[in-house]
Scaffold this motif. Structure first.
Motif, PDB file in Angstrom:
ATOM      1  N   MET B   1      -0.516  -7.404   1.820  1.00  0.00           N
ATOM      2  CA  MET B   1       0.733  -7.525   1.041  1.00  0.00           C
ATOM      3  C   MET B   1       1.568  -8.663   1.613  1.00  0.00           C
ATOM      4  O   MET B   1       1.872  -8.677   2.792  1.00  0.00           O
ATOM      5  CB  MET B   1       1.512  -6.206   1.154  1.00  0.00           C
ATOM      6  N   SER B   2       1.897  -9.598   0.809  1.00  0.00           N
ATOM      7  CA  SER B   2       2.740 -10.682   1.322  1.00  0.00           C
ATOM      8  C   SER B   2       3.898 -10.916   0.369  1.00  0.00           C
ATOM      9  O   SER B   2       3.878 -10.485  -0.774  1.00  0.00           O
ATOM     10  CB  SER B   2       1.916 -11.963   1.458  1.00  0.00           C
ATOM     11  N   ARG B 296       2.416  -0.871   0.055  1.00  0.00           N
ATOM     12  CA  ARG B 296       3.771  -0.732  -0.493  1.00  0.00           C
ATOM     13  C   ARG B 296       4.158  -2.014  -1.214  1.00  0.00           C
ATOM     14  O   ARG B 296       4.124  -3.097  -0.642  1.00  0.00           O
ATOM     15  CB  ARG B 296       4.759  -0.456   0.637  1.00  0.00           C
ATOM     16  N   PRO B 297       4.559  -1.911  -2.477  1.00  0.00           N
ATOM     17  CA  PRO B 297       4.983  -3.119  -3.192  1.00  0.00           C
ATOM     18  C   PRO B 297       6.341  -3.598  -2.697  1.00  0.00           C
ATOM     19  O   PRO B 297       7.165  -2.794  -2.266  1.00  0.00           O
ATOM     20  CB  PRO B 297       5.104  -2.663  -4.647  1.00  0.00           C
ATOM     21  N   ARG B 298       6.543  -4.900  -2.778  1.00  0.00           N
ATOM     22  CA  ARG B 298       7.895  -5.439  -2.611  1.00  0.00           C
ATOM     23  C   ARG B 298       8.475  -5.559  -4.009  1.00  0.00           C
ATOM     24  O   ARG B 298       8.218  -6.526  -4.735  1.00  0.00           O
ATOM     25  CB  ARG B 298       7.846  -6.805  -1.930  1.00  0.00           C
ATOM     26  N   TRP B 299       9.248  -4.573  -4.404  1.00  0.00           N
ATOM     27  CA  TRP B 299       9.825  -4.541  -5.735  1.00  0.00           C
ATOM     28  C   TRP B 299      10.873  -5.641  -5.874  1.00  0.00           C
ATOM     29  O   TRP B 299      11.612  -5.933  -4.932  1.00  0.00           O
ATOM     30  CB  TRP B 299      10.476  -3.179  -6.004  1.00  0.00           C
ATOM     31  N   PRO B 300      10.980  -6.210  -7.047  1.00  0.00           N
ATOM     32  CA  PRO B 300      11.999  -7.242  -7.244  1.00  0.00           C
ATOM     33  C   PRO B 300      13.400  -6.643  -7.384  1.00  0.00           C
ATOM     34  O   PRO B 300      13.562  -5.494  -7.817  1.00  0.00           O
ATOM     35  CB  PRO B 300      11.574  -7.904  -8.555  1.00  0.00           C
ATOM     36  N   GLN B 453       0.900  22.833   2.296  1.00  0.00           N
ATOM     37  CA  GLN B 453      -0.428  23.189   1.778  1.00  0.00           C
ATOM     38  C   GLN B 453      -0.584  22.745   0.324  1.00  0.00           C
ATOM     39  O   GLN B 453      -1.686  22.578  -0.177  1.00  0.00           O
ATOM     40  CB  GLN B 453      -0.639  24.709   1.881  1.00  0.00           C
ATOM     41  N   ALA B 454       0.553  22.554  -0.334  1.00  0.00           N
ATOM     42  CA  ALA B 454       0.484  22.140  -1.738  1.00  0.00           C
ATOM     43  C   ALA B 454       0.633  20.636  -1.893  1.00  0.00           C
ATOM     44  O   ALA B 454       0.123  20.040  -2.839  1.00  0.00           O
ATOM     45  CB  ALA B 454       1.578  22.836  -2.543  1.00  0.00           C
ATOM     46  N   SER B 455       1.347  20.043  -0.972  1.00  0.00           N
ATOM     47  CA  SER B 455       1.658  18.629  -1.150  1.00  0.00           C
ATOM     48  C   SER B 455       2.090  18.025   0.173  1.00  0.00           C
ATOM     49  O   SER B 455       2.670  18.700   1.024  1.00  0.00           O
ATOM     50  CB  SER B 455       2.793  18.480  -2.166  1.00  0.00           C
ATOM     51  N   GLY B 456       1.812  16.740   0.308  1.00  0.00           N
ATOM     52  CA  GLY B 456       2.277  16.046   1.495  1.00  0.00           C
ATOM     53  C   GLY B 456       3.728  15.645   1.364  1.00  0.00           C
ATOM     54  O   GLY B 456       4.433  16.002   0.420  1.00  0.00           O
ATOM     55  N   LYS B 457       4.149  14.875   2.368  1.00  0.00           N
ATOM     56  CA  LYS B 457       5.497  14.314   2.360  1.00  0.00           C
ATOM     57  C   LYS B 457       5.425  12.912   1.772  1.00  0.00           C
ATOM     58  O   LYS B 457       4.533  12.137   2.139  1.00  0.00           O
ATOM     59  CB  LYS B 457       6.029  14.245   3.788  1.00  0.00           C
ATOM     60  N   ALA B 458       6.350  12.605   0.892  1.00  0.00           N
ATOM     61  CA  ALA B 458       6.332  11.298   0.241  1.00  0.00           C
ATOM     62  C   ALA B 458       6.448  10.194   1.289  1.00  0.00           C
ATOM     63  O   ALA B 458       7.325  10.242   2.161  1.00  0.00           O
ATOM     64  CB  ALA B 458       7.484  11.213  -0.756  1.00  0.00           C
ATOM     65  N   TRP B 459       5.614   9.191   1.178  1.00  0.00           N
ATOM     66  CA  TRP B 459       5.631   8.113   2.177  1.00  0.00           C
ATOM     67  C   TRP B 459       4.890   6.907   1.631  1.00  0.00           C
ATOM     68  O   TRP B 459       3.741   7.010   1.232  1.00  0.00           O
ATOM     69  CB  TRP B 459       4.962   8.596   3.482  1.00  0.00           C
ATOM     70  N   MET B 460       5.586   5.787   1.564  1.00  0.00           N
ATOM     71  CA  MET B 460       4.962   4.555   1.089  1.00  0.00           C
ATOM     72  C   MET B 460       4.971   3.462   2.154  1.00  0.00           C
ATOM     73  O   MET B 460       4.637   2.331   1.867  1.00  0.00           O
ATOM     74  CB  MET B 460       5.677   4.044  -0.162  1.00  0.00           C
ATOM     75  N   ALA B 461       5.381   3.812   3.383  1.00  0.00           N
ATOM     76  CA  ALA B 461       5.341   2.796   4.441  1.00  0.00           C
ATOM     77  C   ALA B 461       3.971   2.857   5.116  1.00  0.00           C
ATOM     78  O   ALA B 461       3.030   3.436   4.581  1.00  0.00           O
ATOM     79  CB  ALA B 461       6.496   3.023   5.411  1.00  0.00           C
ATOM     80  N   GLU B 462       3.861   2.260   6.300  1.00  0.00           N
ATOM     81  CA  GLU B 462       2.537   2.188   6.932  1.00  0.00           C
ATOM     82  C   GLU B 462       2.041   3.570   7.361  1.00  0.00           C
ATOM     83  O   GLU B 462       2.833   4.454   7.640  1.00  0.00           O
ATOM     84  CB  GLU B 462       2.622   1.270   8.163  1.00  0.00           C
ATOM     85  N   TYR B 463       0.727   3.678   7.412  1.00  0.00           N
ATOM     86  CA  TYR B 463       0.072   4.919   7.832  1.00  0.00           C
ATOM     87  C   TYR B 463      -0.659   4.723   9.151  1.00  0.00           C
ATOM     88  O   TYR B 463      -1.149   3.635   9.450  1.00  0.00           O
ATOM     89  CB  TYR B 463      -0.941   5.364   6.773  1.00  0.00           C
ATOM     90  N   LEU B 464      -0.736   5.799   9.947  1.00  0.00           N
ATOM     91  CA  LEU B 464      -1.549   5.822  11.153  1.00  0.00           C
ATOM     92  C   LEU B 464      -2.462   7.045  11.080  1.00  0.00           C
ATOM     93  O   LEU B 464      -2.142   8.016  10.385  1.00  0.00           O
ATOM     94  CB  LEU B 464      -0.656   5.910  12.404  1.00  0.00           C
TER      95      LEU B 464
END
Lengths: 816, 816
Positions: B1-2, B296-300, B453-464
């Motif tokens: 992503m740049s 993650r997009p860089r939204w305008p 158990q039903a859903s994760g936590k919303a996250w669009m930044a980097e993952y480890l």
């Protein structure tokens, strides 16, 4: 002014290393001592230096406290110590991460300050054991940098205010550096996110410097942090965009060797401190040469990226711990019951080699002791963090000199806050080094603009020629305006906590934005005042609430909320005061009193619009000193028991109550009315519950034992019941206040909607005075017609009818 | 992503201009119509289209309203209209600048929507006159985008939440674009400053898009704005650092020609809209191809720099107005009384050439009318801004299926919120498109982690890799965690205002951070519900308060504040509800009720720690339905008048009250105690004051007319007095609650400090029941010893003694 390079300086150059091997060894050893103490206070109730093998009975029964940010904070601290010694820095430390107190506590203990303040916690084995055990232990101290913590002016219990507190501390302290460790969790809060812009309000000539250390340890309680999971490029852009010059210190590498990061931190921190001095010298030299408006400096900051829980076990039971959120609180949870975990804990604690760090008696060994600064240069002994020690009283002009010339009550309309502005102007003039006024772009709207005659508004961003039109801008302005109540309140708190004085003015409805900040400051004050004699009294936090609920003619419903007083009255009576001056002379008297006081939160409620004036300055002083009193000119029960008591608190309710009296004196002259005005709201409380409270005898003599009382109140009615429900005559007290009814209304229409208006009050009195009920039905009908006409007139004309709008107290009633 | 280029795209290229001369002429004319209407509603009560010369009597008597940001907002709006038509966009508009309503109102009127909603405000001369006159006029509408404003979900009365509201609106609305105009004043607030980071929580696959337009008009009420006075380089870095891709539109130039900025805006906005579609297509194609974790997009975003008060007079009486803060409110203040100013106003208004814009009847001419989108594509007719229209009820599992199996009362300890987590997990599973849970990094701490158990936590930044250990992260996670209560509350408000459902969980002490947001939402709800039938009911805002004051063993004093309930009770009874379920089954029943309800703010107070369970699910349902009731198993007054009533509200006060009963049943079996538990706090109020209130008969039958009542309350005691001061037996009601006493304490020690503990309650009862006073002195001594022993044990051992900590209800009392 340009940035220094486009990449943050990581200082990986080839020049000689800043720390000699000997220095490095000692600094690392000191840091190990900090870390040992930090982990020991989480766990140990006995065996403080592990001089015997660790056993379950040495461990606290309940493990509470937070390890995660401690090592990184102590790491920063030990490197600061080196520079304090080298450059004789005057430096304080604010710990943003909520639960990072073990770092500050450890350092305070190692500096010897803790033992000086709390002799029981001596620098020996017995003292260390008490020091460890008391931490996060019933009857002991908390896991934040509570008021009990020497050197702390920032508790960190509620997150978001570390940076604004730091700025407040250095305003008008040109020699001071406030190092603020900002947790990357805290950095996600709104208040913190905008407080980076405080650099546009700091004058390098007359103010000190804030050195932020963004502690990027990657995790909150159970989640990654945003700033740790964006690209390095974004991170640096963000801080350059905020106007800072960021330097990244990062480590340790995969080999876990801490030498490189020690060297990097030593070099970076030294560079940054010298850069601060350079910025200050340039600005101050320019100022001395008569250049008035320097470019805004790009102050340096540090981004410190180290693992969460750095130096704790990497893994426990297959879960990653060091460098993960599992290191946030207590990394090993059950050493009392799990032998392998007890062994792991012991191994971890022994990894710091306490036997090399403390002597036989339990004291830090001399070669490490000498790394700590001396005397008041020790961070936790810096007097700025016990600001009452440095506090000089304000040089106040005589407030009576600003009096409105009241010849007869209720004839003249004046904006009380405008009058106050003149007084504050001269307070500013006489106290340029110790008094500031804070407000969210509402200072002129709140009619305090006479202050600008003494000083401009603080501003370090770009200037345009038109900025001279209206309250002008100036780098060293005493009036601080930013559209962030959080930042302003934080600045003011930091300013008074370091021994200065100030006042925050804000719209009534939006003071709720800082409810939680008020709560936290009140809690801090209470503990400091009631339990910690070593903390010298600080100036009161003065909050002037204006643009009141009753005058939101065009702002409407969103701007109608007088409920802050309810929040205030939940806090300790030892530190809370509320004043509702009915006119300008009372406001002057109250303001003077508040500015002289210490260790309170003073809340003053005064509208900005023009209102009738009632009391001469002499009368106002007497009235405010008593805090409550009968107004003779409006009462006709002299020498009798009254038929009814009409009480009021607040400028607008007072005016409406007086108008009701005038109506009744004309229409029902036989009714004997006692008119009571309340300035000091806590006077209504029982004397057992508030230092300003009235005895039953006093209260009953004012409010009678059995007569109807109509109380016209500025805020929500229930507050008066809260204060008076134990009074003998409470069943007869009928309170009118804001009922959450409103939209776009004229002043009288809004009063009518909430029944605090003159006509409804008069009807209320008629209804409650038996002797009136027979003959006043005609008057009641007339009053009801007045209400309908008033609303119709408003809806037709957009304003109140002149006879209501320009109403004055009848001259014929002035003689009384 | 740049990033796309390193300079913001200003699109000054050489390619063909986006607008033909004809299009440009029409768009500019439409904009003039907006501006004409905006200024006219500030000033006119008559002569709506200036068809006669302007006279003083045409002017409103009181001039209220704000011009400053209107032209820039309308400028954005007319260009959005073009793209809605061209690309069939589903788009709403949120107006961040507080007082910019004239822009939205004008556009709503020109779109024809205003006249559809309010037929009196018809599209003709008479309707226009009423439309103008009602603005900021008594009995009319406010100067913000109040609930009365079609198309508005964001009032802007209190600044700071426009962007978080916008994000809330587009979550799970993949087709929707929320254009959010952020004022540069608002941008200084903390809540707004951190809400830019919302882009790390938005999934381009399943969510829509937010298009921020930072409106850099340079000034607040009376000050420059920070963001307008930093370098262009800093400004762009800041937004790139926040993760956005900024495009600057700036003008007009010194020649004041608006053509270039029209062309620039048209091109930029179109580029940006296409860029949004491109980002969405890329992400959705990738998702369809099975790629789960897109970059993650860089939204305008757009930075729109136009003069404050654009197109108003440049100067008035020698003061700069256009492009300065003097254009903030009403630029010409006295046209009624100053002939030159009246002439200037007329000249200004005629500069928009209304005669070219409206036909003879007063309606916008057809060639302009056709610029507006059609039907529900009109911005102010978009159903997402009247979310109740789109609201689908939740598909709820049967809450009773999650019941704790209670065989006998008070035997079993369970975390009630942990149980709730299982129910919420299945609510999430069944409502993946319409239900989210929000919490500031405290969801697991509050023991709701079964939801993961039903859903994760919303996250669009980097993952480890380690992010899978514990509640996992996921772009489309239903659990939203950011350390910003403001952002979370704003997201949730935006989410429910657009027709969806949610729950916010937070630590009790820090819910005060959003006091003012609660106030504003409650005000919005009240107006919508009580006065605006065209607004369809929306889901209730559900706030779960946990980590309560009574269980702050390690967090201490800063975390002890149950005062949010006081704030809540100041708002309208039509929209406020407070529940204090005493155990898990009651919590399930309450939660189910709240999730089904609409148009309320439901506040649920439930601790996360393990507590005794009392009621079977059947009993819990009955108890919660009544909201208050006698607990038979704990009462022994059956068939008698009781000697004393022991009431309680809240899980911990209930447990202590029961323990007090057990003590007295053993030590003073002769005392007849009636035990009352309150779940629905407003039941205590008189029925005239709250829809849930009890009649006097009901209340008196529970609380008696003359017996002593001890009320053990979760929060500050005064709230119970506020609710009950009109009750016949009020003088006998003695409330115990939090008294602002605490530090690091064991649970029992903290209860003792505030006298809500079992021992103090028992003493209290002995003291107030005459028949006990003769023989119970020995018991009282024993109770006092228990208190001393409990505190000593806590200070010695760091925990409560087992007999107190593990106390259960005596089995011998279970049979009744």
């Amino acid at each position: 002014m340009s940035f220094e390079g486009t990449q943050a300086a990581t200082l990986n150059g080839t020049h000689p290393l800043p720390l000699s091997p000997e220095e490095l060894r000692k600094i690392d050893a000191y840091w190990r001592a900090c870390n040992y103490l930090s982990v020991s206070m989480l766990y140990l109730r006995q065996n403080p230096l592990l001089r015997e093998p660790l056993k379950p009975e040495h461990i606290k029964n309940r493990l509470l406290g937070h390890w995660g940010s401690d090592p990184g904070q102590s790491f920063t601290w030990v490197h600061l110590n080196r520079l304090i010694n080298k450059y004789d820095l005057n430096l304080i430390f604010l710990s943003g991460p909520g639960h990072g107190a073990p770092a500050t506590l450890s350092n305070s203990y190692l500096e010897g300050v803790y033992s000086e303040v709390y002799p029981q916690m001596s620098e020996d084995i017995a003292g260390m054991q008490r020091f460890q055990k008391q931490f996060s232990f019933p009857g002991g101290i908390g896991s934040h940098c509570t008021p009990e913590t020497p050197g702390s002016i920032h508790e960190g219990g509620e997150l978001g205010y570390s940076l604004s507190h730091g700025f407040g501390a250095v305003f008008d302290n040109p020699d001071l550096i406030a190092t603020v460790v900002v947790g990357d969790g805290e950095a996600e809060t709104g208040p913190l996110a905008t407080s980076w812009h405080s650099n546009k309000f700091l004058d390098p000539v007359t103010d000190g410097a804030v050195l932020p250390v963004l502690h990027l340890n990657g995790y909150k309680i159970a989640n990654p942090t945003i700033l740790a999971r964006i690209t390095r490029e974004e991170l640096e852009q963000l801080f350059r965009g905020y106007g800072w010059d960021p330097y990244v210190v990062e480590g340790p590498g995969p080999d876990q060797d801490t030498e490189p990061i020690h060297q990097q931190m030593a070099e970076t921190l030294e560079h940054v401190v010298l850069r601060i001095r350079e910025i200050q010298k340039n600005a101050r030299d320019a100022a001395a040469a008569g250049k008035t408006c320097p470019d805004r400096p790009r102050w340096p900051m540090i981004i410190l990226r180290t693992p969460k829980g750095w130096t704790c076990p990497k893994e426990i039971d297959g879960h990653k711990v060091e460098g993960f959120w599992r290191a946030h609180q207590v990394p090993i949870l059950d050493p009392q019951t799990s032998a392998p975990h007890l062994a792991l804990l012991e191994q971890w604690m022994r990894s710091y080699k306490p036997e090399e760090l403390f002597d036989e008696s339990g004291k830090l060994i001399p070669e490490l002791k000498e790394l700590a600064p001396k005397g008041k240069r020790r961070i936790t002994a810096n007097p700025h963090a016990n600001g009452g020690l440095l506090r000089k009283p304000l040089d106040l002009p005589c407030f009576a000199d600003y009096a409105v010339d009241v010849k007869l009550p209720g004839q003249l309309s004046v904006s009380s806050t405008f009058v106050l502005g003149a007084f504050l102007r001269d307070v500013i003039k006489r106290n340029m080094d110790r008094f500031r006024v804070f407000g969210p772009d509402e200072t002129a709207s709140n009619k305090l603009q006479q202050m600008y005659q003494a000083s401009g508004k603080a501003w370090m961003a770009e200037y345009l020629p038109e900025d001279l039109d209206g309250g002008y801008l100036s780098p060293s302005g005493r009036v601080m305006e930013m559209l962030s109540e959080h930042t302003l309140e934080g600045w003011l708190e930091g300013y008074v906590l370091t021994g200065r004085h100030g006042l925050f003015n804000t719209y009534e409805a939006f003071v709720h934005i800082i409810d939680s900040m008020f709560n936290q400051h009140a809690k801090w004050l209470e503990k400091s005042k009631m339990e910690l004699r070593w903390r010298a009294p600080i100036s009161s936090l003065n909050i002037l609430i204006s643009s009141l609920v009753w005058r939101q003619d065009h702002n409407g419903f969103t701007h109608q909320d007088p409920g802050f007083l309810d929040v205030v009255t939940n806090k300790s009576p030892e530190v809370t005061r509320i004043y509702l001056p009915p006119d300008a002379n009372c406001l002057l008297s109250v303001a003077d009193h508040c500015l002289k006081s210490s260790n309170y939160v003073n809340v003053i409620v005064a509208d900005k619009a023009e209102h009738l004036q009632y009391l001469t300055m002499d009368q106002a002083i007497k009235h405010c000193t008593k805090g409550i009193g009968i107004w003779d000119f409006a009462s006709n029960d002299q020498g009798h028991e009254p038929d009814v008591v009409l009480a009021c608190a607040g400028d607008i309710p007072t005016a409406e109550a007086l108008a009701a009296v005038a109506i009744l004196r004309s229409k029902c002259p036989e009714v004997k009315i006692r008119f009571i005005n309340v300035v000091d709201l806590f006077r209504l409380m029982p004397e057992e519950e508030h230092p300003h409270g009235m005895s039953a005898r006093e209260f009953d003599s004012l409010f009678t034992l059995d007569k109807p009382v109509i109380f016209n109140f500025h805020a929500y009615a229930s507050l008066i019941h809260k204060f008076t429900y134990r009074r003998a005559n409470h069943a007869n007290i009928h309170v009118r206040g804001y009922k959450e009814k409103g939209n776009i209304n004229t002043p009288l229409e809004l009063a009518i909607l909430n029944q605090v208006d003159r006509f409804d009050l008069a009807i209320d009195i008629i209804d409650r005075v038996p002797k009136l009920q027979a003959n006043a039905s005609h008057t009641k009908e007339w009053l009801k017609d007045q209400i309908i006409e008033a609303v119709n007139y408003a809806h037709e004309n957009g304003i109140d009818a002149p006879e209501n709008r320009d109403w004055t107290w009848p001259l014929e009633l002035c003689g009384k």
